[in-house]
Write an enzyme that holds these catalytic residues in place. Structure first.
Site, PDB file in Angstrom:
ATOM      1  CG  ASP A 115      -1.359   9.553 -52.168  1.00  0.00           C
ATOM      2  OD1 ASP A 115      -0.457   9.652 -53.031  1.00  0.00           O
ATOM      3  OD2 ASP A 115      -2.298  10.358 -52.085  1.00  0.00           O
ATOM      4  CG  ASP A 193       0.910   9.962 -47.099  1.00  0.00           C
ATOM      5  OD1 ASP A 193       0.592   9.474 -45.996  1.00  0.00           O
ATOM      6  OD2 ASP A 193       0.207  10.797 -47.714  1.00  0.00           O
ATOM      7  CG  HIS A 242       2.300  12.993 -51.547  1.00  0.00           C
ATOM      8  ND1 HIS A 242       0.996  12.893 -51.953  1.00  0.00           N
ATOM      9  CD2 HIS A 242       2.343  12.449 -50.295  1.00  0.00           C
ATOM     10  CE1 HIS A 242       0.272  12.317 -50.986  1.00  0.00           C
ATOM     11  NE2 HIS A 242       1.086  12.049 -49.970  1.00  0.00           N
ATOM     12  CG  ASP A 244       4.656  11.865 -56.469  1.00  0.00           C
ATOM     13  OD1 ASP A 244       4.260  12.824 -55.786  1.00  0.00           O
ATOM     14  OD2 ASP A 244       4.061  10.780 -56.532  1.00  0.00           O
ATOM     15  CB  CYS A 345      -0.738  10.683 -57.439  1.00  0.00           C
ATOM     16  SG  CYS A 345       0.386  11.957 -56.846  1.00  0.00           S
TER      17      CYS A 345
END
Length: 360
Positions: A115, A193, A242, A244, A345
């Site tokens: 992150d 991020d 995020h 992913d 992550c």
């Protein structure tokens, strides 16, 4: 790889040699929750807080112990597959802190090094995160980063954001299907991020979300310069945070996507030559807090162009990956989900064996 740097990573799939892994030491449940309220379904954040004993409290010991067990299994797999695993220094996340304009009763944890940090080539980049509670999260990594710097790596930090009230939409409401997509953060200053970006050599793919704005994407574009191209992926979820769990490149010419979050017919033009691997419907995660998207299943970690670490209960995805020519390595990791991440992550790939190139 540069002969004078231990840091070298250009994409998500070159053979993985060294990785920093997340830590659960001192994990605190977030106290400041404006962003968090926007990234879970409306009205559910209060229920999540109740399960852990309230905002700003240490995570329950049973949750930490269960997550440590999964993290140990993950670490064992990485080491057995030849990856050098690095751990960070424990720091206190229960200490309150403040700026001249705001304060936070505590931090969060270091469970997800993906992150706050991005590795591009031989450079470690600290990103300007929008979450006040994560303002000092980088401190636990400093000893490792100083080691890498002394050995020849570049070490850069984006402008530290002020995170004033002006950055956030305090009256935010989830847009309806007929409304234009919008997120919690506005364009007051650059924030992003690192986990809202994935790397494909000279091409970087990112998304705007509740922690990443257009100014943040533009800052990264200018910082990287003419040698790179930064493309935007449009996430259809107003709860986006995020990339992913949405768009995950896993080999040259192959990207794994969530059909709920992206329109596969509206991806950047450069991807027209790539195989778009649409992930099968995931099994509902056995997440003790129920806080993560079901598409956390595509938050996978590539060890090379074939070996891929996948949550062991996601049998539909494992079967699909085998059919696509990959070699899945199942690992239990659902007990880690309350700490807001999965395999991608929970790692920061420091070194992959390969050179910078273009795949388009």
């Amino acid at each position: 790889m540069s002969n004078n740097s231990p840091v070298n990573s250009h994409n998500e799939w070159d053979p993985l040699e060294e990785v920093i892994i997340g830590s659960l030491d001192g994990a605190m449940f977030p106290d400041w929750n404006l962003i968090n309220e926007a990234t879970v379904p409306p009205g559910e954040w209060a229920d999540v807080e109740a399960k852990v004993g309230g905002a700003g409290a240490p995570y329950p010991k049973e949750m930490v112990d269960a997550a440590r067990k999964d993290l140990a299994e993950f670490t064992h797999i990485l080491k057995s597959e030849g990856v050098n695993v690095r751990n960070i220094q424990p720091v206190s996340y229960e200490t309150p802190f403040k700026s001249p304009n705001w304060d936070s009763a505590n931090g969060f944890c270091a469970a997800n090094p993906r992150d706050p940090f991005m590795v591009i080539g031989n450079e470690i980049l600290e990103t300007p995160m929008a979450d006040r509670g994560r303002y000092f999260e980088a401190w636990g990594y400093r000893e490792l980063f100083k080691e890498y710097f002394r050995a020849g790596a570049k070490w850069t930090s984006a402008p530290k954001p002020q995170l004033l009230d002006d950055l956030y939409d305090w009256d935010y409401k989830v847009p309806t299907a007929d409304e234009k997509m919008r997120f919690m953060v506005n364009e007051f200053e650059p924030v992003f991020d690192a986990a809202d970006f994935v790397r494909c050599g000279r091409d970087i793919f990112g998304q705007r979300s509740n922690v990443t704005n257009a100014m943040g994407m533009e800052w990264l574009r200018r910082h990287l310069g003419d040698g790179y191209r930064v493309h935007e992926i449009h996430n259809r979820s107003p709860e986006a945070i995020h990339i992913d769990t949405t768009f995950m490149p896993i080999a040259p010419g192959k990207v794994l996507v969530s059909p709920d979050y992206v329109d596969v017919d509206n991806l950047p033009e450069v991807l027209k030559t790539w195989d778009i691997l649409v992930a099968p419907k995931p099994l509902t995660p056995a997440d003790p807090l129920g806080i993560l998207s079901k598409w956390i299943c595509i938050n996978v970690l590539m060890l090379d162009e074939e070996r891929i670490i996948v949550e062991k209960r996601q049998e539909p995805l494992i079967k699909a990956l085998k059919g696509w020519g990959f070699k899945p390595i199942p690992c239990s990791f659902e007990n880690y989900f309350p700490f807001l991440g999965s395999f991608h992550c929970a790692t920061l790939d420091v070194r992959r064996r390969g050179e910078l190139q273009s795949y388009f």
